[in-house]
Design an enzyme around this catalytic site. Structure first.
Site, PDB file in Angstrom:
ATOM      1  CE1 TYR A 275      11.829  -4.611  -6.041  1.00 42.93           C
ATOM      2  CE2 TYR A 275      10.198  -5.343  -4.444  1.00 42.93           C
ATOM      3  CZ  TYR A 275      10.580  -5.130  -5.745  1.00 42.93           C
ATOM      4  OH  TYR A 275       9.724  -5.445  -6.760  1.00 42.93           O
TER       5      TYR A 275
ATOM      6  CB  CYS B  79      -0.887   0.076   1.243  1.00 43.65           C
ATOM      7  SG  CYS B  79      -2.029  -1.270   1.409  1.00 43.65           S
TER       8      CYS B  79
ATOM      9  N   GLY C 274       1.650  -0.178  -4.947  1.00 43.69           N
ATOM     10  CA  GLY C 274       0.395  -0.894  -5.132  1.00 43.69           C
ATOM     11  C   GLY C 274      -0.226  -0.528  -6.459  1.00 43.69           C
TER      12      GLY C 274
ATOM     13  CG  ASN D 104       1.739   1.137   4.011  1.00 42.32           C
ATOM     14  OD1 ASN D 104       2.806   1.728   3.952  1.00 42.32           O
ATOM     15  ND2 ASN D 104       1.629  -0.114   3.621  1.00 42.32           N
ATOM     16  N   GLY D 105       0.062  -1.282   5.955  1.00 40.79           N
ATOM     17  CA  GLY D 105       0.571  -2.205   6.963  1.00 40.79           C
ATOM     18  C   GLY D 105      -0.334  -3.408   7.056  1.00 40.79           C
TER      19      GLY D 105
END
Ligand code: SF4
Length: 494
Positions: free
Chosen positions: A270, A25, A51, A130-131
Site C-alpha cells: 500500500y 514521512c 505525508g 522517516n520512521g
C-alpha cells in the site's frame, strides 16, 4: 494549523480517513546541482502520498549559509513560488513531508515540522527522518536530565541532541554515535555544508534509494521521486548502511551491528507508489502478483472484479487476470476532492465516503461483484462501500483483501489506530464478514503475501524475511516506549 479547506476531507479523520494506515514521512535530498531546493521540492511533490500535513526544506549556500522553510499543507501550495524558493539557494538541500508521526499527532505545531537543524562546534547539520524511534521517551528523559533543551515534541529531535553530546570529530561520526543509541526504524537524509548523508537502520524497515543526476546525487524514500527530477536510479541504500556523498563521490560504510533485514512488507501492499521500484521489481507488478495469489487462494464465482480505487487497482487487475472474471471500474474516485470551492453543509458532510467514491451504477446493477481493497483497518469505509454497491443494485458483494488481517499497530513510522480499534484485533474473519454484511470476505494469507513479493517458499516462521508485525504481532524491534505506556505484546507461544 492552516485554514481548513471547505472540502478538506480531514474532518473525516476519525471515521473514513482513519480507515487506512498512513505512511508518515517522505524524505529527499540532493547535492551537486544548481538550486538544489527546486529539485527537492519536485521530489517531495512526488512523495506527497507519504505525508500531506506539512513539509520543509533546508538548503545551504556559501554566501547565505543554511536557510530553511517549513510549512503546513501540500508541497505544490508552498514550495512552488519564486519568492519562497529564492530563499533556499545553494547546491545542496534536503526536505521532508510528514503526516504526523510521534509528536503532537493530529495537532502538529510548526516546530515539529522537519528537517531539524543543529549547530555544532564543527558546523551546522540538518536531518530529515522517516520512521519511528521506539525508545524515544527513554532517550528524551535521559537527555533532558543531562541538560538538553528540546524544541519540539518529535522523536526525531533526539537524534540532534544525541549528536550534540557525541565527542566525535565530524558530523557523520556524530550521527553514527547518535543512531547507535536509537531503537526502532529509521531512514535518515541529512546534510552539512558540504555533505549529503543517507542512513538506513540495520533492519532496513523503511526504504531509501540513491540516484544520480548529472554530476550530482539524490537520496529519496522512493524511486518515483527520482523519476520526476530526471535522476537515474542507482541502487537501494542497504539496511545498516551509511552513505556520505561529497563532490568526490559516494562513500559507503556499515557502522551498525549487522542484522537480518526486515523491510516493511506493507510498503509493497500500500504505502509505496505503484510506479516505484522495490527489491528490483515495480510495486505495480508486485501488487498485481498479490491479486493473482489472492485469486488462487480465495476464488469465488462472480461477474465482475472491481477495485476500491486507487490502491486496490493493481491487485484487482491481478485477481481478474488469474480468475478470468472481467475487470471493471465499478467505483469511480473523485480526483478533485480537495479542490472544490463549495461550502460544505451538514448534509454534505454526512455524505462521508460518497464525497470521494461513486458507484458506476449501470455497470453494477444485477451483478455479482468482487471488490478488491488493499486492507481493512477499522472497517468503516468497507461497510459504506458495500452499502453503496448494494444500493446500486448489485446481486452479491464479495470482498477480497490484498493483505492479511491488520490486527496489530505499527510502531515503526506508520499511523495506526489503537489495537482495540482494529477490526481484526477483536473479530475472527467470519465475524468481520458478518459485521460488514457481505456475501464473503477473504484476506490473502501471510504466506501468500510473501510468495507474491518474491519469496517462493513463503514466510520463514523462524526468521521472517520482512517486518509483518501489523499482521503477525511479531515485532522485530521491541517497542519499549509503547510497552511502558501499557501496550501488551503477543505472548511468545501464541
Ligand atoms: S508493522 Fe506493518 S506497517 Fe509497520 S513496518 Fe511492520 S509491516 Fe510495515
Amino acid at each position: 494549523m492552516p485554514p481548513a479547506h471547505p472540502f478538506d476531507t480531514s474532518y473525516l479523520r476519525d471515521s473514513d480517513n482513519d480507515d487506512k494506515l498512513k505512511e508518515e514521512c517522505g524524505i529527499f535530498g540532493v547535492i551537486g546541482v544548481v538550486d538544489a531546493s527546486n529539485f527537492v521540492a519536485l521530489g517531495l511533490h512526488a512523495l506527497q502520498h507519504r505525508g500531506q500535513e506539512a513539509g520543509g526544506i533546508v538548503s545551504h549556500d556559501k554566501v547565505q549559509g543554511f536557510q530553511s522553510a517549513r510549512r503546513f499543507g501540500y508541497v505544490r501550495d508552498n514550495f512552488t513560488s519564486k519568492s519562497v524558493m529564492e530563499t533556499l539557494p545553494g547546491p545542496i538541500a534536503i526536505g521532508h513531508v510528514r503526516y504526523s508521526t510521534a509528536g503532537s499527532k493530529g495537532q502538529t505545531a510548526i516546530r515539529d515540522v522537519q528537517p531539524f537543524f543543529g549547530e555544532f562546534a564543527m558546523g551546522g547539520a540538518a536531518i530529515a527522518h522517516n520512521g519511528n524511534i521506539t525508545n524515544a521517551n527513554a532517550l528524551r528523559r535521559e537527555l533532558i536530565e543531562r541538560g538538553s533543551i528540546f524544541q519540539s515534541s518529535s522523536d526525531s529531535e533526539c537524534i540532534i541532541h544525541l549528536m550534540a553530546r557525541s565527542l566525535q570529530r565530524n558530523i557523520p561520526e556524530r550521527m553514527e554515535d547518535a543512531l547507535r543509541r536509537v531503537e526502532g526504524a529509521f531512514s535518515v537524509v541529512a546534510m552539512t555544508r558540504t555533505k549529503l548523508i543517507g542512513v538506513r537502520d540495520p533492519l532496513g524497515v523503511r526504504p531509501l534509494v540513491l540516484g544520480k543526476i548529472g554530476d550530482g546525487w539524490a537520496l529519496s524514500s522512493e524511486t518515483c521521486a527520482l523519476d520526476i527530477i530526471g535522476a537515474e536510479f542507482i541502487r537501494e541504500i542497504e539496511p545498516g548502511e551509511m552513505v556520505v556523498i561529497t563532490e568526490k563521490g559516494v562513500d559507503s560504510q556499515f557502522p551498525f551491528r549487522p542484522q537480518k533485514p526486515r523491510f516493511c512488507i506493507f510498503e509493497h501492499v500500500y504505502f509505496s507508489r505503484p510506479d516505484s521500484i522495490l527489491g528490483g521489481r515495480s510495486v505495480y507488478e508486485t501488487r498485481e502478483a498479490i491479486g493473482r495469489e489472492l485469486a488462487k487462494e480465495s476464488p469465488v464465482e462472480a461477474d465482475l472484479v472491481c477495485p476500491v480505487p486507487d490502491s486496490g487497482t493493481p491487485a484487482a487487475i491481478g485477481y481478474s487476470l488469474e480468475s478470468g472474471i472481467p475487470y471493471a471500474m465499478g467505483i469511480i474516485r473523485n480526483q478533485y476532492m480537495g479542490r472544490t470551492f463549495i461550502e460544505p453543509t451538514e448534509q454534505i458532510r454526512n455524505m462521508g465516503v460518497r464525497l470521494k467514491l461513486n458507484v458506476n451504477r449501470a455497470l453494477i446493477r444485477g451483478k455479482r461483484v468482487i471488490l478488491v481493497d488493499d486492507s481493512v483497518v477499522r472497517g468503516t469505509t468497507s461497510r459504506k462501500i458495500k452499502e453503496m454497491i448494494l444500493d446500486a443494485g448489485a446481486k452479491e458483494v464479495h470482498f477480497r483483501i490484498a493483505s492479511p488481517p491488520t490486527a496489530w499497530p505499527c510502531f515503526y513510522g506508520v499511523d495506526t489506530p489503537q489495537r482495540e480499534k482494529l477490526l481484526a484485533a477483536t473479530m475472527s474473519e467470519e465475524e468481520m464478514r458478518d459485521h460488514l454484511q457481505v456475501d464473503s470476505l477473504k484476506f490473502i494469507s501471510l504466506d501468500g503475501l510473501y510468495r507474491a513479493v518474491g519469496e517462493a517458499k513463503g514466510r520463514n516462521p523462524k526468521q521472517p524475511q520482512y517486518c509483518d508485525a501489523c499482521f503477525s504481532g511479531e515485532y522485530p524491534v521491541v517497542p519499549s516506549d509503547q510497552i511502558e505506556d501499557g501496550f501488551e505484546m503477543k505472548p511468545a507461544a501464541e
